[in-house]
Write a protein that holds these residues in place. Structure first.
Motif, mmCIF file in Angstrom:
data_model
loop_
_atom_site.group_PDB
_atom_site.id
_atom_site.type_symbol
_atom_site.label_atom_id
_atom_site.label_comp_id
_atom_site.label_asym_id
_atom_site.label_seq_id
_atom_site.Cartn_x
_atom_site.Cartn_y
_atom_site.Cartn_z
ATOM 1 N N ILE A 1 -27.854 7.727 -28.104
ATOM 2 C CA ILE A 1 -27.950 7.358 -26.690
ATOM 3 C C ILE A 1 -29.143 6.454 -26.431
ATOM 4 N N GLU A 2 -30.249 6.606 -27.191
ATOM 5 C CA GLU A 2 -31.402 5.731 -26.999
ATOM 6 C C GLU A 2 -31.068 4.285 -27.367
ATOM 7 N N ASP A 3 -30.220 4.112 -28.372
ATOM 8 C CA ASP A 3 -29.826 2.761 -28.768
ATOM 9 C C ASP A 3 -28.984 2.081 -27.689
ATOM 10 N N LEU A 4 -28.247 2.865 -26.928
ATOM 11 C CA LEU A 4 -27.349 2.313 -25.915
ATOM 12 C C LEU A 4 -27.904 2.401 -24.498
ATOM 13 N N ALA A 5 -29.146 2.806 -24.349
ATOM 14 C CA ALA A 5 -29.727 2.957 -23.009
ATOM 15 C C ALA A 5 -29.800 1.619 -22.283
ATOM 16 N N GLY A 6 -30.194 0.564 -22.963
ATOM 17 C CA GLY A 6 -30.294 -0.756 -22.333
ATOM 18 C C GLY A 6 -28.961 -1.254 -21.799
ATOM 19 N N PRO A 7 -27.905 -1.252 -22.622
ATOM 20 C CA PRO A 7 -26.609 -1.689 -22.092
ATOM 21 C C PRO A 7 -26.095 -0.822 -20.945
ATOM 22 N N PHE A 8 -26.318 0.500 -21.018
ATOM 23 C CA PHE A 8 -25.863 1.364 -19.933
ATOM 24 C C PHE A 8 -26.641 1.111 -18.647
ATOM 25 N N LEU A 9 -27.944 0.884 -18.753
ATOM 26 C CA LEU A 9 -28.734 0.580 -17.560
ATOM 27 C C LEU A 9 -28.338 -0.762 -16.958
ATOM 28 N N THR A 10 -28.040 -1.737 -17.799
ATOM 29 C CA THR A 10 -27.561 -3.033 -17.302
ATOM 30 C C THR A 10 -26.226 -2.872 -16.584
ATOM 31 N N LEU A 11 -25.341 -2.074 -17.155
ATOM 32 C CA LEU A 11 -24.049 -1.801 -16.514
ATOM 33 C C LEU A 11 -24.243 -1.121 -15.165
ATOM 34 N N ALA A 12 -25.119 -0.127 -15.109
ATOM 35 C CA ALA A 12 -25.363 0.583 -13.853
ATOM 36 C C ALA A 12 -25.954 -0.353 -12.802
ATOM 37 N N ALA A 13 -26.906 -1.191 -13.195
ATOM 38 C CA ALA A 13 -27.493 -2.141 -12.242
ATOM 39 C C ALA A 13 -26.437 -3.115 -11.728
ATOM 40 N N GLY A 14 -25.561 -3.582 -12.591
ATOM 41 C CA GLY A 14 -24.496 -4.480 -12.163
ATOM 42 C C GLY A 14 -23.528 -3.820 -11.203
ATOM 43 N N LEU A 15 -23.186 -2.569 -11.482
ATOM 44 C CA LEU A 15 -22.285 -1.834 -10.579
ATOM 45 C C LEU A 15 -22.928 -1.619 -9.212
ATOM 46 N N ILE A 16 -24.206 -1.262 -9.188
ATOM 47 C CA ILE A 16 -24.896 -1.051 -7.909
ATOM 48 C C ILE A 16 -24.974 -2.362 -7.128
ATOM 49 N N PHE A 17 -25.346 -3.435 -7.811
ATOM 50 C CA PHE A 17 -25.463 -4.730 -7.151
ATOM 51 C C PHE A 17 -24.114 -5.201 -6.608
ATOM 52 N N SER A 18 -23.055 -5.077 -7.409
ATOM 53 C CA SER A 18 -21.737 -5.523 -6.942
ATOM 54 C C SER A 18 -21.234 -4.648 -5.795
ATOM 55 N N SER A 19 -21.551 -3.365 -5.806
ATOM 56 C CA SER A 19 -21.146 -2.486 -4.702
ATOM 57 C C SER A 19 -21.847 -2.879 -3.410
ATOM 58 N N LEU A 20 -23.145 -3.197 -3.507
ATOM 59 C CA LEU A 20 -23.874 -3.634 -2.314
ATOM 60 C C LEU A 20 -23.295 -4.935 -1.754
ATOM 61 N N ILE A 21 -22.968 -5.874 -2.611
ATOM 62 C CA ILE A 21 -22.359 -7.138 -2.166
ATOM 63 C C ILE A 21 -21.010 -6.870 -1.520
ATOM 64 N N PHE A 22 -20.211 -5.971 -2.110
ATOM 65 C CA PHE A 22 -18.901 -5.624 -1.555
ATOM 66 C C PHE A 22 -19.044 -5.039 -0.151
ATOM 67 N N ILE A 23 -19.981 -4.117 0.004
ATOM 68 C CA ILE A 23 -20.203 -3.509 1.314
ATOM 69 C C ILE A 23 -20.677 -4.555 2.319
ATOM 70 N N PHE A 24 -21.578 -5.438 1.902
ATOM 71 C CA PHE A 24 -22.089 -6.486 2.780
ATOM 72 C C PHE A 24 -20.962 -7.425 3.226
ATOM 73 N N GLU A 25 -20.085 -7.815 2.304
ATOM 74 C CA GLU A 25 -18.973 -8.711 2.665
ATOM 75 C C GLU A 25 -18.029 -8.043 3.655
ATOM 76 N N HIS A 26 -17.731 -6.766 3.443
ATOM 77 C CA HIS A 26 -16.839 -6.076 4.380
ATOM 78 C C HIS A 26 -17.496 -5.891 5.742
ATOM 79 N N ALA A 27 -18.800 -5.630 5.757
ATOM 80 C CA ALA A 27 -19.498 -5.502 7.038
ATOM 81 C C ALA A 27 -19.516 -6.837 7.765
ATOM 82 N N ALA A 28 -19.701 -7.924 7.025
ATOM 83 C CA ALA A 28 -19.712 -9.247 7.648
ATOM 84 C C ALA A 28 -18.332 -9.604 8.187
ATOM 85 N N SER A 29 -17.272 -9.307 7.433
ATOM 86 C CA SER A 29 -15.920 -9.623 7.929
ATOM 87 C C SER A 29 -15.555 -8.718 9.104
ATOM 88 N N TRP A 30 -15.999 -7.459 9.092
ATOM 89 C CA TRP A 30 -15.728 -6.562 10.212
ATOM 90 C C TRP A 30 -16.440 -7.064 11.461
#
Length: 102
Positions: free
Chosen positions: A64-93
């Motif tokens: 798991i220590e060897d894969l911590a970097g890729p998993f953290l990058t994946l988590a950061a990408g998911l959080i960032f894309s979720s925030l953008i998704f919410i922002f776009e829907h709020a703007a269209s609403w």
């Protein structure tokens, strides 16, 4: 695109090519070119070995220590894309609500 070369330019290019050929041949015959090539490719015996040849302890499975970097990058990408998704829907609403008020 059409390239037009006149005879004078062709002869000039041919003279340059013959001069370069003669210079390269002179360097090869004098031994300078092979010396330069040997200096630049000095460790090819080490570079041409297979990747597993320098492993002395064998290949270890990833933990798991060897894969911590890729998993953290994946988590950061998911959080960032979720925030953008919410922002776009709020703007269209917000845009749709402003249009219904007019």
């Amino acid at each position: 695109m059409r390239v037009i070369i006149n005879w004078k330019d062709f002869l000039k290019a041919l003279a340059i090519a013959q001069s370069l050929t003669h210079s390269i041949q002179t360097m090869k015959e004098s031994g300078i070119l092979p010396k330069w090539i040997d200096e630049q490719t000095s460790n090819t015996s080490q570079c041409l070995l297979p990747p597993s040849s320098d492993i002395t302890d064998g290949i270890e499975p990833l933990n798991i220590e060897d894969l911590a970097g890729p998993f953290l990058t994946l988590a950061a990408g998911l959080i960032f894309s979720s925030l953008i998704f919410i922002f776009e829907h709020a703007a269209s609403w917000s845009k749709n609500e402003n249009e219904t008020l007019l």
